[in-house]
Design a protein around this motif. Sequence first.
Motif, PDB file in Angstrom:
ATOM      1  N   GLY A   1      90.241  35.031  38.649  1.00  0.00           N
ATOM      2  CA  GLY A   1      90.722  33.481  39.723  1.00  0.00           C
ATOM      3  C   GLY A   1      89.916  32.573  39.719  1.00  0.00           C
ATOM      4  O   GLY A   1      88.467  32.717  39.235  1.00  0.00           O
ATOM      5  N   ASN A   2      90.357  31.736  39.871  1.00  0.00           N
ATOM      6  CA  ASN A   2      91.342  31.447  41.411  1.00  0.00           C
ATOM      7  C   ASN A   2      92.124  30.777  39.980  1.00  0.00           C
ATOM      8  O   ASN A   2      90.933  29.743  40.241  1.00  0.00           O
ATOM      9  CB  ASN A   2      91.609  30.696  42.884  1.00  0.00           C
ATOM     10  CG  ASN A   2      91.295  31.768  43.778  1.00  0.00           C
ATOM     11  OD1 ASN A   2      91.115  33.155  43.239  1.00  0.00           O
ATOM     12  ND2 ASN A   2      91.645  31.785  45.198  1.00  0.00           N
ATOM     13  N   VAL A   3      94.059  30.500  39.796  1.00  0.00           N
ATOM     14  CA  VAL A   3      93.991  29.471  39.743  1.00  0.00           C
ATOM     15  C   VAL A   3      95.576  29.037  39.960  1.00  0.00           C
ATOM     16  O   VAL A   3      95.852  29.776  41.089  1.00  0.00           O
ATOM     17  CB  VAL A   3      94.631  30.942  38.435  1.00  0.00           C
ATOM     18  CG1 VAL A   3      93.141  30.369  37.096  1.00  0.00           C
ATOM     19  CG2 VAL A   3      95.595  31.627  38.281  1.00  0.00           C
TER      20      VAL A   3
ATOM     21  N   GLY B   1      95.696  30.550  43.830  1.00  0.00           N
ATOM     22  CA  GLY B   1      95.687  29.300  45.717  1.00  0.00           C
ATOM     23  C   GLY B   1      94.301  29.076  44.895  1.00  0.00           C
ATOM     24  O   GLY B   1      93.144  29.286  44.864  1.00  0.00           O
ATOM     25  N   ILE B   2      94.263  27.375  44.965  1.00  0.00           N
ATOM     26  CA  ILE B   2      93.098  26.555  44.271  1.00  0.00           C
ATOM     27  C   ILE B   2      93.468  25.461  45.483  1.00  0.00           C
ATOM     28  O   ILE B   2      94.457  24.840  46.239  1.00  0.00           O
ATOM     29  CB  ILE B   2      93.423  26.560  43.268  1.00  0.00           C
ATOM     30  CG1 ILE B   2      92.955  26.658  42.646  1.00  0.00           C
ATOM     31  CG2 ILE B   2      91.849  24.912  43.773  1.00  0.00           C
ATOM     32  CD1 ILE B   2      92.725  26.564  40.736  1.00  0.00           C
ATOM     33  N   GLY B   3      93.116  26.125  46.439  1.00  0.00           N
ATOM     34  CA  GLY B   3      92.494  24.370  48.218  1.00  0.00           C
ATOM     35  C   GLY B   3      94.058  25.127  49.066  1.00  0.00           C
ATOM     36  O   GLY B   3      93.832  24.007  50.314  1.00  0.00           O
ATOM     37  N   PRO B   4      94.274  26.671  49.545  1.00  0.00           N
ATOM     38  CA  PRO B   4      95.269  26.544  50.760  1.00  0.00           C
ATOM     39  C   PRO B   4      94.164  27.175  51.524  1.00  0.00           C
ATOM     40  O   PRO B   4      94.704  26.790  53.116  1.00  0.00           O
ATOM     41  CB  PRO B   4      96.616  27.421  50.159  1.00  0.00           C
ATOM     42  CG  PRO B   4      95.963  28.376  48.896  1.00  0.00           C
ATOM     43  CD  PRO B   4      94.890  27.389  48.187  1.00  0.00           C
ATOM     44  N   GLY B   5      93.281  27.166  51.461  1.00  0.00           N
ATOM     45  CA  GLY B   5      92.572  28.000  52.168  1.00  0.00           C
ATOM     46  C   GLY B   5      92.176  27.648  53.758  1.00  0.00           C
ATOM     47  O   GLY B   5      91.614  26.128  54.065  1.00  0.00           O
ATOM     48  N   LYS B   6      92.229  28.319  54.656  1.00  0.00           N
ATOM     49  CA  LYS B   6      91.762  27.816  55.947  1.00  0.00           C
ATOM     50  C   LYS B   6      90.480  27.299  56.450  1.00  0.00           C
ATOM     51  O   LYS B   6      90.389  25.530  57.134  1.00  0.00           O
ATOM     52  CB  LYS B   6      91.551  29.195  57.305  1.00  0.00           C
ATOM     53  CG  LYS B   6      91.472  29.175  58.355  1.00  0.00           C
ATOM     54  CD  LYS B   6      92.823  28.902  59.836  1.00  0.00           C
ATOM     55  CE  LYS B   6      92.613  28.113  60.921  1.00  0.00           C
ATOM     56  NZ  LYS B   6      94.227  27.961  60.822  1.00  0.00           N
TER      57      LYS B   6
END
Length: 327
Positions: A146-148, A168-173
């Motif tokens: 990943g990540n894709v 998941g690209i970009g949802p992180g806190k």
Amino acid sequence: MENVFDYEDIQLIPNKCIVDSRSECDTSVTLGRHSFKLPVVPANMQTIIDERIAIKLAQEGYFYIMHRFDPEKRMDFVRMMKGKELITSISVGVKEEEFDFVDQLKNEALVPDYITIDIAHGHSNSVIEMIKYIKTHLPESFLIAGNVGTPEAVRELEHAGADATKVGIGPGKVCITKIKTGFGTGGWQLAALRWCAKAASKPIIADGGIRTHGDIAKSVRFGASMVMIGSLFAGHEESPGETVEKDGKKYKEYFGSASEFQKGEKKNVEGKKMYVEYKGPLRHTLKEMEQDLQSSISYAGGDRLDAIRTVDYVMVKNSIFNGDNVY
Ligand SMILES: NC(=O)C1=CN([C@@H]2O[C@H](COP(=O)(O)OP(=O)(O)OC[C@H]3O[C@@H](n4cnc5c(N)ncnc54)[C@H](OP(=O)(O)O)[C@@H]3O)[C@@H](O)[C@H]2O)C=CC1
Ligand SMILES: Nc1nc2c(ncn2[C@@H]2O[C@H](COP(=O)(O)O)[C@@H](O)[C@H]2O)c(=O)[nH]1
């Protein structure tokens, strides 16, 4: 893509309960050759996991993925975990020296149980090349790539040989990719997970954006075999981040793997640092996660995790909390 939604926009619909107590509900999951107590893995980030936490998680039957930011310690880490007869699970990048590292593991017959290719933009030839290299030289390792954030990427990485993909690209806190590049699954991670899961023929790990324990159940409903979590695991007694005190209250640092703090330079920065409230021992959070997920399973009308995968749901468009705070 129409009808995108995120964790906050969805509520799962209960079915008739079949258990007399939530303690009868089994939260365990199988990934590759091993089963784990929870479908949850702490993020492979430097402020979330270190050797001590990895040992503890492995000893207690939880999945873990060691980060790749102390490259010179990885061989010893694998040796040490194997010496203790614990599951070995490490991360790699895609730069030239990472191919040498794979060679070294092969030459010393140190085959990790799990290897995760940890790259921001996983839908790339460099990742495909690394997948093929690992599958050729360490075919016994279960390979997560990943990540894709698209079905095309999931298919391509699976086709190259990945045993699981991480979405998941970009949802992180602590992610600022969405702000700095305008791209990613931030704001619609749950819909992106569903989109990818429909194309997947192997397990998917949903990565980033989990803010409550209910989001774990929602991830499972929308196709995740496992969920990677950073912020909810930050701030524990054992967490590697620095502890600070402000107005008599304790906080711990949590920074992005693409932040200036991690990189040591201001180049291609796509992560930030924050302080999260001190949360006490990790085992309390793991216990609470297990209990909450057992409860989710009971609401799904089953006694195993799989019961969640088929429940109905409604879209409530950001109104779940009705203006209330989460806690
Ligand atoms: N899940 C997410 O949303 C994100 C996670 N991260 C995390 O940050 C860490 C660092 O990630 P990453 O920068 O990939 O790792 P590295 O710094 O190890 O970079 C790996 C290689 O990929 C190249 N690369 C990185 N991003 C891109 C891109 N967008 N397009 C083309 N090539 C690229 C780099 O070259 P060059 O640097 O010269 O471009 C380098 O050669 C990882 O732990 C990752 O998981 C980072 C951003 C988003
Ligand atoms: N865009 C960035 N994403 C990052 C960075 N460091 C880590 N991550 C991703 O975030 C999740 C954790 O998300 P959380 O919402 O649970 O806190 C982690 O697993 C990575 O995929 C970064 O610097 N930039």
